[in-house]
Design a protein around this motif. Structure first.
Motif, PDB file in Angstrom:
ATOM      1  N   TYR A   1     -71.787  -2.295  40.888  1.00 30.26           N
ATOM      2  CA  TYR A   1     -70.813  -1.227  40.672  1.00 30.26           C
ATOM      3  C   TYR A   1     -69.705  -1.673  39.721  1.00 30.26           C
ATOM      4  CZ  TYR A   1     -72.916   1.396  44.516  1.00 30.26           C
ATOM      5  OH  TYR A   1     -73.781   2.087  45.321  1.00 30.26           O
ATOM      6  N   THR A   2     -69.222  -2.884  39.911  1.00 29.68           N
ATOM      7  CA  THR A   2     -68.170  -3.389  39.034  1.00 29.68           C
ATOM      8  C   THR A   2     -68.683  -3.511  37.606  1.00 29.68           C
ATOM      9  OG1 THR A   2     -67.182  -4.606  40.867  1.00 29.68           O
ATOM     10  CG2 THR A   2     -66.578  -5.315  38.647  1.00 29.68           C
ATOM     11  N   GLU A   3     -69.904  -4.025  37.468  1.00 32.25           N
ATOM     12  CA  GLU A   3     -70.490  -4.156  36.132  1.00 32.25           C
ATOM     13  C   GLU A   3     -70.683  -2.787  35.485  1.00 32.25           C
ATOM     14  OE1 GLU A   3     -71.781  -7.482  34.652  1.00 32.25           O
ATOM     15  OE2 GLU A   3     -70.021  -7.786  35.932  1.00 32.25           O
ATOM     16  N   ARG A   4     -71.150  -1.812  36.256  1.00 37.57           N
ATOM     17  CA  ARG A   4     -71.321  -0.458  35.720  1.00 37.57           C
ATOM     18  C   ARG A   4     -69.976   0.123  35.276  1.00 37.57           C
ATOM     19  NH1 ARG A   4     -75.332  -0.497  39.278  1.00 37.57           N
ATOM     20  NH2 ARG A   4     -77.346   0.274  38.556  1.00 37.57           N
ATOM     21  N   ALA A   5     -68.943  -0.114  36.070  1.00 38.78           N
ATOM     22  CA  ALA A   5     -67.613   0.394  35.711  1.00 38.78           C
ATOM     23  C   ALA A   5     -67.203  -0.131  34.343  1.00 38.78           C
ATOM     24  CB  ALA A   5     -66.586   0.001  36.771  1.00 38.78           C
ATOM     25  N   VAL A   6     -67.452  -1.396  34.086  1.00 38.51           N
ATOM     26  CA  VAL A   6     -67.103  -1.995  32.791  1.00 38.51           C
ATOM     27  C   VAL A   6     -67.935  -1.376  31.676  1.00 38.51           C
ATOM     28  CG1 VAL A   6     -67.147  -4.126  31.433  1.00 38.51           C
ATOM     29  CG2 VAL A   6     -66.292  -4.167  33.788  1.00 38.51           C
ATOM     30  N   ILE A   7     -69.248  -1.256  31.897  1.00 37.80           N
ATOM     31  CA  ILE A   7     -70.121  -0.684  30.856  1.00 37.80           C
ATOM     32  C   ILE A   7     -69.700   0.753  30.546  1.00 37.80           C
ATOM     33  CG2 ILE A   7     -72.478  -0.004  30.269  1.00 37.80           C
ATOM     34  CD1 ILE A   7     -73.407  -2.441  32.008  1.00 37.80           C
ATOM     35  N   TYR A   8     -69.454   1.554  31.580  1.00 29.95           N
ATOM     36  CA  TYR A   8     -69.025   2.936  31.344  1.00 29.95           C
ATOM     37  C   TYR A   8     -67.688   2.978  30.596  1.00 29.95           C
ATOM     38  CZ  TYR A   8     -72.665   4.727  34.481  1.00 29.95           C
ATOM     39  OH  TYR A   8     -73.863   5.056  35.069  1.00 29.95           O
ATOM     40  N   ASP A   9     -66.797   2.053  30.917  1.00 31.44           N
ATOM     41  CA  ASP A   9     -65.515   2.022  30.218  1.00 31.44           C
ATOM     42  C   ASP A   9     -65.702   1.668  28.742  1.00 31.44           C
ATOM     43  OD1 ASP A   9     -62.589   2.254  30.282  1.00 31.44           O
ATOM     44  OD2 ASP A   9     -62.694   0.132  29.725  1.00 31.44           O
ATOM     45  N   LYS A  10     -66.605   0.765  28.443  1.00 35.44           N
ATOM     46  CA  LYS A  10     -66.876   0.411  27.039  1.00 35.44           C
ATOM     47  C   LYS A  10     -67.562   1.574  26.320  1.00 35.44           C
ATOM     48  CE  LYS A  10     -65.091  -3.623  27.526  1.00 35.44           C
ATOM     49  NZ  LYS A  10     -63.726  -3.866  27.067  1.00 35.44           N
ATOM     50  N   MET A  11     -68.377   2.340  27.049  1.00 36.52           N
ATOM     51  CA  MET A  11     -68.967   3.543  26.459  1.00 36.52           C
ATOM     52  C   MET A  11     -67.857   4.551  26.141  1.00 36.52           C
ATOM     53  SD  MET A  11     -72.316   3.852  28.916  1.00 36.52           S
ATOM     54  CE  MET A  11     -73.331   5.007  28.003  1.00 36.52           C
ATOM     55  N   ARG A  12     -66.887   4.639  27.031  1.00 39.88           N
ATOM     56  CA  ARG A  12     -65.724   5.502  26.803  1.00 39.88           C
ATOM     57  C   ARG A  12     -65.003   5.073  25.525  1.00 39.88           C
ATOM     58  NH1 ARG A  12     -60.827   4.547  26.451  1.00 39.88           N
ATOM     59  NH2 ARG A  12     -61.090   2.464  27.286  1.00 39.88           N
ATOM     60  N   LEU A  13     -64.808   3.775  25.384  1.00 36.38           N
ATOM     61  CA  LEU A  13     -64.112   3.250  24.209  1.00 36.38           C
ATOM     62  C   LEU A  13     -64.868   3.582  22.922  1.00 36.38           C
ATOM     63  CD1 LEU A  13     -61.892   1.540  22.886  1.00 36.38           C
ATOM     64  CD2 LEU A  13     -63.279  -0.492  23.428  1.00 36.38           C
ATOM     65  N   ALA A  14     -66.186   3.377  22.931  1.00 34.34           N
ATOM     66  CA  ALA A  14     -66.988   3.680  21.732  1.00 34.34           C
ATOM     67  C   ALA A  14     -66.880   5.163  21.382  1.00 34.34           C
ATOM     68  CB  ALA A  14     -68.447   3.279  21.957  1.00 34.34           C
ATOM     69  N   CYS A  15     -66.937   6.027  22.388  1.00 38.21           N
ATOM     70  CA  CYS A  15     -66.819   7.470  22.138  1.00 38.21           C
ATOM     71  C   CYS A  15     -65.425   7.835  21.640  1.00 38.21           C
ATOM     72  CB  CYS A  15     -67.157   8.257  23.401  1.00 38.21           C
ATOM     73  SG  CYS A  15     -68.897   8.187  23.845  1.00 38.21           S
ATOM     74  N   LYS A  16     -64.415   7.216  22.211  1.00 41.78           N
ATOM     75  CA  LYS A  16     -63.040   7.477  21.780  1.00 41.78           C
ATOM     76  C   LYS A  16     -62.872   7.102  20.313  1.00 41.78           C
ATOM     77  CE  LYS A  16     -58.260   6.173  22.678  1.00 41.78           C
ATOM     78  NZ  LYS A  16     -57.388   5.251  23.390  1.00 41.78           N
ATOM     79  N   ARG A  17     -63.408   5.954  19.920  1.00 43.82           N
ATOM     80  CA  ARG A  17     -63.309   5.520  18.518  1.00 43.82           C
ATOM     81  C   ARG A  17     -64.002   6.498  17.576  1.00 43.82           C
ATOM     82  NH1 ARG A  17     -65.149  -0.754  19.251  1.00 43.82           N
ATOM     83  NH2 ARG A  17     -63.172  -1.616  19.987  1.00 43.82           N
ATOM     84  N   GLU A  18     -65.053   7.154  18.085  1.00 41.77           N
ATOM     85  CA  GLU A  18     -65.805   8.117  17.280  1.00 41.77           C
ATOM     86  C   GLU A  18     -65.221   9.528  17.396  1.00 41.77           C
ATOM     87  OE1 GLU A  18     -68.651   7.565  15.270  1.00 41.77           O
ATOM     88  OE2 GLU A  18     -68.082   5.456  15.547  1.00 41.77           O
ATOM     89  N   LYS A  19     -64.087   9.625  18.121  1.00 45.94           N
ATOM     90  CA  LYS A  19     -63.410  10.904  18.339  1.00 45.94           C
ATOM     91  C   LYS A  19     -64.307  11.919  19.062  1.00 45.94           C
ATOM     92  CE  LYS A  19     -60.228  10.189  14.485  1.00 45.94           C
ATOM     93  NZ  LYS A  19     -59.958   8.883  14.933  1.00 45.94           N
ATOM     94  N   ARG A  20     -65.043  11.427  20.034  1.00 47.10           N
ATOM     95  CA  ARG A  20     -65.896  12.276  20.885  1.00 47.10           C
ATOM     96  C   ARG A  20     -65.216  12.365  22.245  1.00 47.10           C
ATOM     97  NH1 ARG A  20     -71.999  11.716  19.614  1.00 47.10           N
ATOM     98  NH2 ARG A  20     -71.995  11.184  17.414  1.00 47.10           N
ATOM     99  N   LYS A  21     -64.200  13.206  22.293  1.00 49.34           N
ATOM    100  CA  LYS A  21     -63.310  13.285  23.448  1.00 49.34           C
ATOM    101  C   LYS A  21     -64.031  13.633  24.747  1.00 49.34           C
ATOM    102  CE  LYS A  21     -59.090  15.399  25.086  1.00 49.34           C
ATOM    103  NZ  LYS A  21     -58.113  16.445  24.938  1.00 49.34           N
ATOM    104  N   GLU A  22     -64.893  14.654  24.716  1.00 50.40           N
ATOM    105  CA  GLU A  22     -65.571  15.075  25.955  1.00 50.40           C
ATOM    106  C   GLU A  22     -66.477  13.972  26.500  1.00 50.40           C
ATOM    107  OE1 GLU A  22     -67.497  18.883  25.624  1.00 50.40           O
ATOM    108  OE2 GLU A  22     -65.671  19.826  24.840  1.00 50.40           O
TER     109      GLU A  22
END
Length: 187
Positions: A105-126
């Motif tokens: 669960y902790t590892e998934r939380a980190v991976i999902y957060d990094k996915m969030r970061l990649a999307c944020k950088r690409e301006k994919r807000k949703e």
């Protein structure tokens, strides 16, 4: 002309070298070469005897995103998620399976957060918001799982103390029964 000479003694030293080299290449603006270093580093991580945190695994997809290869980055993130349970069982083989999997669960939380970061950088807000919510959910599940793990360790410690007392009182089978209930891999 810069000449680089190094002697790599083992896989983990090579992994360290590749990770540092990838950072240096990125800083020099050679992002595709950095990606190649991180691909090689992941090969060594898969063969390593040591566990590697999600932050280290997520470097490759984040570098892919920086290289303008967003779809490839997201595919890499999804591959990391697909491999996670197998990796958790290997890295936490000394624990009961349910506890080993809960560490994910902790590892998934980190991976999902990094996915969030990649999307944020690409301006994919949703998409970024979706991954942020999943990261927070995994953090909550990780906290719940820790309480399960803590209870298991407390129970095992209490059972061991009881078995020791019974052994001292003359019950020569007390420790054998303890180790039958808590095999070597659970220590």
């Amino acid at each position: 002309m810069k000449v680089e000479i190094s002697l790599i003694v083992n896989r983990d030293e090579k992994l360290s070298y590749l990770s540092k080299r990838a950072t240096a290449l990125k800083d020099e603006g050679k992002i595709n070469e950095a990606v190649a270093c991180l691909r090689e580093a992941q090969k060594h991580m898969r063969k390593s005897n040591f566990s590697h945190p999600a932050q280290q695994w997520c470097r490759l997809p984040l570098f892919l995103q920086m290289a303008g290869r967003f779809d490839e980055a997201m595919a890499e993130f999804h591959r990391l998620l697909a491999e996670l349970d197998k990796r958790m069982l290997k890295e936490y083989a000394h624990l009961p399976e349910e506890i080993a999997l809960s560490c994910g669960y902790t590892e998934r939380a980190v991976i999902y957060d990094k996915m969030r970061l990649a999307c944020k950088r690409e301006k994919r807000k949703e998409e970024a918001e979706k991954w942020a919510a999943l990261s927070q959910e995994m953090e909550r599940k990780a906290e719940e799982a820790m309480s399960i793990s803590d209870r298991f360790h407390e129970e095992r410690s209490r059972a061991f103390r009881d078995a020791q007392e019974q052994f001292r009182a003359g019950d020569r089978g007390a420790l054998d029964r303890f180790f039958e209930r808590y095999p070597q891999r659970y220590r």
